[in-house]
Each structure stands twice: as C-alpha cells, then as structure tokens.
Scaffold this active site. Structure first.
Site, PDB file in Angstrom:
ATOM      1  N   ASP A   7      39.048  23.890  68.474  1.00 43.60           N
ATOM      2  CA  ASP A   7      38.625  23.115  69.636  1.00 43.60           C
ATOM      3  C   ASP A   7      37.696  22.013  69.162  1.00 43.60           C
ATOM      4  OD1 ASP A   7      38.505  22.783  72.591  1.00 43.60           O
ATOM      5  OD2 ASP A   7      36.376  23.149  72.265  1.00 43.60           O
ATOM      6  N   GLU A  52      27.801  11.587  80.846  1.00 42.03           N
ATOM      7  CA  GLU A  52      28.793  12.508  81.383  1.00 42.03           C
ATOM      8  C   GLU A  52      29.361  13.419  80.299  1.00 42.03           C
ATOM      9  OE1 GLU A  52      30.751   8.352  81.075  1.00 42.03           O
ATOM     10  OE2 GLU A  52      28.812   9.234  81.620  1.00 42.03           O
ATOM     11  N   HIS A  57      29.012  19.149  77.072  1.00 40.73           N
ATOM     12  CA  HIS A  57      28.789  19.962  75.870  1.00 40.73           C
ATOM     13  C   HIS A  57      27.328  20.087  75.446  1.00 40.73           C
ATOM     14  CE1 HIS A  57      28.563  16.010  74.024  1.00 40.73           C
ATOM     15  NE2 HIS A  57      29.861  15.803  74.150  1.00 40.73           N
ATOM     16  N   HIS A 150      30.403  23.828  77.235  1.00 35.89           N
ATOM     17  CA  HIS A 150      31.480  23.791  76.258  1.00 35.89           C
ATOM     18  C   HIS A 150      30.883  23.761  74.855  1.00 35.89           C
ATOM     19  CE1 HIS A 150      35.037  22.586  78.877  1.00 35.89           C
ATOM     20  NE2 HIS A 150      34.020  22.728  79.711  1.00 35.89           N
ATOM     21  N   ASP A 155      34.507  28.055  72.229  1.00 34.84           N
ATOM     22  CA  ASP A 155      35.763  27.892  72.964  1.00 34.84           C
ATOM     23  C   ASP A 155      36.959  28.282  72.104  1.00 34.84           C
ATOM     24  OD1 ASP A 155      34.277  27.073  75.070  1.00 34.84           O
ATOM     25  OD2 ASP A 155      35.021  25.018  75.146  1.00 34.84           O
TER      26      ASP A 155
END
Length: 228
Positions: A7, A52, A57, A150, A155
C-alpha cells in the site's frame, strides 16, 4: 507462491500533476501465509503536503522533512519485491505512483502484468456491495480497531488478511471458495472471468398426488381440532 501485498500514501491523487509518494508498506506472503518479512519506508516528497492529504494519513511536511528521498531507498525496495506478483487495493493507483517514482529515478517500471487488484476481486465476489478496505475488514471479521488513520504498512497488513479471505480463506459465512488460481485472472483481466452458472430453481409446489395423499391423511384423523 510468493506474493507481496503493498500500500502507498501520497500527497494527492495524480502523479502526473506533481503528486508524490510519501510512504510505502509491503508484506511478504508465501502460499497465502504471512512470513513476517516486511518493507516500510517514508519519503521526503520535496514538495508541500496538502491539508486534505495530511488529514487522511497524518504525515506532515515537518515529519517527512528528514526522511530519505525515494531514490535513496529504491534499490532496497526493488530487491524486496523481486519478481513476485504485487497485490494492492485499487492497484492501478498504487502502481501509478510507484512507477512514476521509478521513472523519476530513471529506473524501469514495474510491469502491470504483475498487478493483482483486490478491488476487482471483491467486485466479482460481492457485486453491488461496498468494497472499501474498511468494508471488507468488517465483512470478513478482520480487526481494524487500531486503524485511526491510513498507514501504508498497517493497511498492507490488513489487506493481506482480507486477500486470504477473498481467495478462499477461512470460509467465513460458509461460502464456497472461488478457485484460487482465478484470482490473478480476475484482477488483471476481468474480461476472462468465468461466467457464473445459474441453475434453475427447485420445484416447491406440491403435486396433485401429494395433495390427494394429504387430504386422505386429514380424513383419517379422528376429532381434529380444526373441525370445531
């Protein structure tokens, strides 16, 4: 068979518009079992971090300022992934950023023939359902309680568990396993997916003979309650 589940985290959605890779996490699996070997790295993207993206993350410009550039870790990353199939959720996105970074380094791109997309597999297994990583973790009982934002390695580890379930796994829900060998075909070339065979429904209406026997049985009952 050796596979790498991976990921990425980025500064945005499009490497062609200057967005960069800032984190990658890879998990090694052999015969669908995690070996414990991983590769994880953060990268200084040499650009600003949009608010954003940071909200997703949690990786700020300050945190990434002292991290290596991608080219400093590229050889180590390529050695780790070797020539194994690469499994990712919405794999086209991750491959796009990985290959964009390799191109900046003057290195050969990773062939998309190695790409296994778990989103594509999930859409076949669960048509019409939500197929985000969170939704699949819920569907398959994969614990994600420690996932507040995240993170590439976290992940990848969650996806490794989901991938096992998508390709047979522990048979949660008493579903029959799909043929494991079809998983890469599903991800890489959806047009080659085997068509589902629909069987006609079984008859569930009583026949005339059965109705007659039932009537005879009712007549044989003495003083039935329903006769009032």
């Amino acid at each position: 068979m050796r596979e790498i589940i991976f990921d990425t985290e980025t500064t945005g959605l499009d490497p062609k518009k200057g967005d960069r890779l800032v984190e990658i996490g890879c998990v090694e699996m052999v015969n669908r079992v995690q070996t414990g070997r991983t590769f994880h790295a953060y990268f200084n993207p040499d650009r600003s971090m949009p608010a954003e993206a940071e909200a997703v993350h949690g990786l700020s410009e300050t945190f990434l300022a002292d991290k290596p550039r991608f080219h400093e870790k590229a050889a180590e990353l390529l050695e780790f992934i070797g020539d194994s199939p690469l499994v990712a959720h919405n794999a086209g996105f991750d491959f796009g950023f990985l290959n964009a970074e390799l191109d900046i380094c003057g290195l050969e791109a990773v062939s998309t023939t190695r790409m296994v997309d778990t989103v594509a597999i999930a859409r076949v297994r669960h048509p019409g359902a939500k197929n985000s990583l969170d939704a699949l973790c819920t569907r398959y009982g994969v614990d994600r309680s420690h996932r507040t934002k995240h993170g590439a390695l976290l992940d990848a580890e969650l996806l490794a568990q989901v991938y096992v379930e998508l390709t047979g796994g522990r048979q949660i829900g008493l579903e029959l396993a799909s043929v494991v060998e079809d998983s890469i075909t599903i991800a890489a070339a959806p047009t080659r997916i085997r068509e589902r065979v629909f069987r006609p429904s079984r008859p569930h209406v009583a026949s005339a003979a059965e109705l007659e026997r039932h009537a005879q049985f009712l007549e044989s009952i003495k003083s039935p309650l329903w006769s009032g």
